[in-house]
Write a protein that holds these residues in place. Sequence first.
Motif, PDB file in Angstrom:
ATOM      1  N   TRP B 113     -53.670  24.181  40.651  1.00 20.09           N
ATOM      2  CA  TRP B 113     -52.173  23.963  40.835  1.00 20.09           C
ATOM      3  C   TRP B 113     -51.631  22.611  41.046  1.00 20.09           C
ATOM      4  O   TRP B 113     -50.520  22.563  40.865  1.00 20.09           O
ATOM      5  CB  TRP B 113     -51.623  25.087  41.981  1.00 20.09           C
ATOM      6  N   LEU B 114     -52.508  21.750  41.052  1.00 22.00           N
ATOM      7  CA  LEU B 114     -51.981  20.375  41.880  1.00 22.00           C
ATOM      8  C   LEU B 114     -50.927  19.847  40.828  1.00 22.00           C
ATOM      9  O   LEU B 114     -50.005  19.124  41.089  1.00 22.00           O
ATOM     10  CB  LEU B 114     -53.238  19.347  42.034  1.00 22.00           C
ATOM     11  N   ALA B 115     -51.297  19.771  39.365  1.00 18.83           N
ATOM     12  CA  ALA B 115     -50.540  19.192  38.534  1.00 18.83           C
ATOM     13  C   ALA B 115     -49.206  19.630  38.542  1.00 18.83           C
ATOM     14  O   ALA B 115     -48.172  18.778  38.497  1.00 18.83           O
ATOM     15  CB  ALA B 115     -51.176  19.349  37.138  1.00 18.83           C
ATOM     16  N   GLY B 116     -49.100  21.051  38.640  1.00 23.12           N
ATOM     17  CA  GLY B 116     -47.605  21.457  38.668  1.00 23.12           C
ATOM     18  C   GLY B 116     -46.870  21.143  39.720  1.00 23.12           C
ATOM     19  O   GLY B 116     -45.719  20.660  39.554  1.00 23.12           O
ATOM     20  N   LEU B 117     -47.315  21.082  40.873  1.00 23.20           N
ATOM     21  CA  LEU B 117     -46.676  20.746  42.147  1.00 23.20           C
ATOM     22  C   LEU B 117     -46.410  18.988  41.951  1.00 23.20           C
ATOM     23  O   LEU B 117     -45.382  18.644  42.475  1.00 23.20           O
ATOM     24  CB  LEU B 117     -47.592  20.975  43.441  1.00 23.20           C
ATOM     25  N   ALA B 118     -47.352  18.383  41.748  1.00 22.20           N
ATOM     26  CA  ALA B 118     -47.491  16.870  41.576  1.00 22.20           C
ATOM     27  C   ALA B 118     -46.313  16.494  40.557  1.00 22.20           C
ATOM     28  O   ALA B 118     -45.704  15.432  40.559  1.00 22.20           O
ATOM     29  CB  ALA B 118     -48.799  16.344  40.968  1.00 22.20           C
ATOM     30  N   ALA B 119     -45.923  17.538  39.700  1.00 24.24           N
ATOM     31  CA  ALA B 119     -45.087  17.071  38.611  1.00 24.24           C
ATOM     32  C   ALA B 119     -43.485  16.758  39.232  1.00 24.24           C
ATOM     33  O   ALA B 119     -42.695  16.178  38.675  1.00 24.24           O
ATOM     34  CB  ALA B 119     -44.766  18.005  37.469  1.00 24.24           C
ATOM     35  N   LEU B 120     -43.470  17.614  40.452  1.00 21.61           N
ATOM     36  CA  LEU B 120     -42.205  17.340  41.192  1.00 21.61           C
ATOM     37  C   LEU B 120     -41.858  15.853  41.716  1.00 21.61           C
ATOM     38  O   LEU B 120     -40.660  15.517  42.219  1.00 21.61           O
ATOM     39  CB  LEU B 120     -42.173  18.375  42.373  1.00 21.61           C
ATOM     40  N   GLY B 121     -42.831  15.229  41.776  1.00 21.36           N
ATOM     41  CA  GLY B 121     -42.904  13.754  42.334  1.00 21.36           C
ATOM     42  C   GLY B 121     -42.586  13.677  43.598  1.00 21.36           C
ATOM     43  O   GLY B 121     -42.339  12.781  44.447  1.00 21.36           O
ATOM     44  N   LYS B 122     -43.298  14.576  44.483  1.00 18.52           N
ATOM     45  CA  LYS B 122     -42.924  14.606  45.927  1.00 18.52           C
ATOM     46  C   LYS B 122     -44.279  14.525  46.639  1.00 18.52           C
ATOM     47  O   LYS B 122     -44.090  14.606  47.979  1.00 18.52           O
ATOM     48  CB  LYS B 122     -41.857  15.696  46.314  1.00 18.52           C
ATOM     49  N   LEU B 123     -45.354  14.351  46.094  1.00 22.09           N
ATOM     50  CA  LEU B 123     -46.700  14.503  46.540  1.00 22.09           C
ATOM     51  C   LEU B 123     -46.840  13.208  46.999  1.00 22.09           C
ATOM     52  O   LEU B 123     -46.775  12.305  46.254  1.00 22.09           O
ATOM     53  CB  LEU B 123     -47.784  15.271  45.810  1.00 22.09           C
ATOM     54  N   ARG B 124     -47.556  12.918  48.467  1.00 25.72           N
ATOM     55  CA  ARG B 124     -47.879  11.565  48.835  1.00 25.72           C
ATOM     56  C   ARG B 124     -49.311  11.165  48.039  1.00 25.72           C
ATOM     57  O   ARG B 124     -50.055  11.870  47.957  1.00 25.72           O
ATOM     58  CB  ARG B 124     -48.045  11.445  50.263  1.00 25.72           C
TER      59      ARG B 124
END
Lengths: 281, 429
Positions: B113-124
């Motif tokens: 799932w990482l790419a999907g959540l990373a696409a929001l631009g809010k992961l450190r």
Amino acid sequence: MSKRSARDSRGSRAAAWAAVAVLGGFGLLPVYWMLATALTPAQQTFRYPPSLIPTDLTLDNFANLADEPALARYLFNSIIVSVITAVLSVVVSAYMGYAFSKFRFRGRRSLMYFVLSSQMFPQALLLVTLYALFSAYRLLDTYTALVLSFTTFTLPLCVWMLKGFFDTIPDSLVEAARVDGASRLRTIHSVILPLSAPGLVAAGLFAFVRGWNDFIFALTLAGREKTTLPPGLVNAFLGEATAQWAELMAASLLASLPVVVAFIALQRFLVGGITAGAIKG
Amino acid sequence: MNNNLSRRDLLRLVGLGAGAGALGLGGVAACAPSADGPTTDTAKSATDFSFASWSLADNASKAKIEELMRGYGGKAGVTVNGVPLAYNTYLNQLTLQVRGGQFTGAAQMDIAWLAGLAALGKLRDLGDVARDAGYTEAALSSGQVDGKQVGLPWTTAAIGLIANRELMQKAGVTTAPATIADFETALRALKSTGVIPYAASTKVAQLKDILIWMQTFGSPLLDGDKVTVGDDASVEAVAWYKKLYDEKLIAPDVERVDARTLFAQGKAAIYDDAIVGRDFVVKGSPDTSLADKLDPIARPVKNAGDKPRAVQWGHAVVVVEGEGANTASDFAGWLTSDEQTVLGYFKDLSLPPTTSKALASEQVRTDRFTAQFSERITATATPNPFWKYPQYAQMETAISEQVQAVLVGRAKPADAMRDAGRAVQALIT
């Protein structure tokens, strides 16, 4: 009665009973399966091939629910939001339904259809909107968010249901009340609403069940403390690699009891309330 | 009063419905959270933060996760606020909360799932935290998206074939099949004993398992941004799967949960699973000695000498920028790399650690199942190439639907895979 007509009559009755048995089985089989699974030891839940009648019975799955103290909170939350949703839906839709039924004003029909039109697009579409809206007003994780979102979906049908019911009440009754000096509100409260009890109960039950069963809005808008039974049960018993079906069924069985009790207590109002107005010309 | 709908009424209704729909859409647009970048945590000292986790909602692991949260809280002098979310709806719920700005802190993630959540631009970017923590290279790469370390690896393994050694021996299969041909022979021998030889996924929900067989047959699935599903190897893999289906060497209507159940009941001899499934089959089995019969085997290869294929599987911990993110980053590092912590996690939940030191510990090395699983399956595991796209779930579904069409005889493998490839390509471009 001739022999032939007696035979026909017996045949018709047998066919009717057969139809009732088939449809009843269709409706009750899932309930039976839920009960059977709830009474089956967890080790045998996944027995393959499955058996329609459990060979070993146990109440352990019900006893194990005591280890889930959060279930009581989910139950309490479900009761709170469902009851408030039902009351709010009935109160608002009674006035709206009455206005649509008894008043004549420009745009009445369009407004009626506009109310209904909210049922025409997927609820998930509204979920995102409501989430952002409630977030902006800091209403997330509150009973208010759940009640307002549930009411959004119960109101249109309740309004139409009650409008149909009010249509069956003769206008002459309203006029007679006016002649006797009753105000509009007095007419509604003292004349119309008492006569509409079956319709109000039917609308209230519809709204209650809608609130009780909702999963996706409760899952998304209620936080940990305000979670209701449907998402609460999923959280408690379905995991990444495990599924405690026996305990889930036991909990679901208990969770469905309040709705069953409500239906049994109010069933005499239901049929009349739901079908009122259906044959009004 | 007449409640019948006239044609004019109907048109009016449709018009109003369209209007309401437009209003709804407008509302979505108007109420959508802003796309502004995340707020950076400026706190200099440790602060309270939230930790979202599906393991926190799962009875099997809840107590352990709460213990870990208390452990870190006591050490750092903060409160870790747990946010339990059910696994099946986890990504949707977390995405909504992160996007809406309601969630900041640490969160458990499936590596898929990482790419999907990373696409929001809010992961450190946790590269600094990861640098000296001692993670294995394979584990580190499982937490990266576009070269950025968006997640710290918590547990890393793979999805591979698990066999019931007793059923295999009963069928006369004494060594793990090394090639596809050996595998077919073994399956036929198992079929003669009355069990389902291989409880492979045949329902759309889990038919993504076919992808690793396509890779086994030689399809890369993706070449740059060009989808290769539909090439000869992928068609050959699906035709082979259909052959197993027709010969009843695999069963209809099976997904992971069904396969685990069949395996636990001794009705299936081989199935695909991640290491996390071990507890489920062992606890759900009437056979109290099933744990001793579990035999992780390398996926058979097309030609002797090929490298066995396996798809990576694992959990990572990400940090969502905002209030508490600094302390959450420290927590993520401690949770995934502190030796005592990760070995305690392994002891209680059997999930393998991700640091070289912990993996080399006696505790991990002497766990027979984990050691065999790591050696035979995890060692050659690679990520699913579609994971790098946020829409990967749609891609897998597009392929799965076509594979199922083949299995039930509605389409030929070549046509179905050509259509699947086009559908997936359309999702990329």
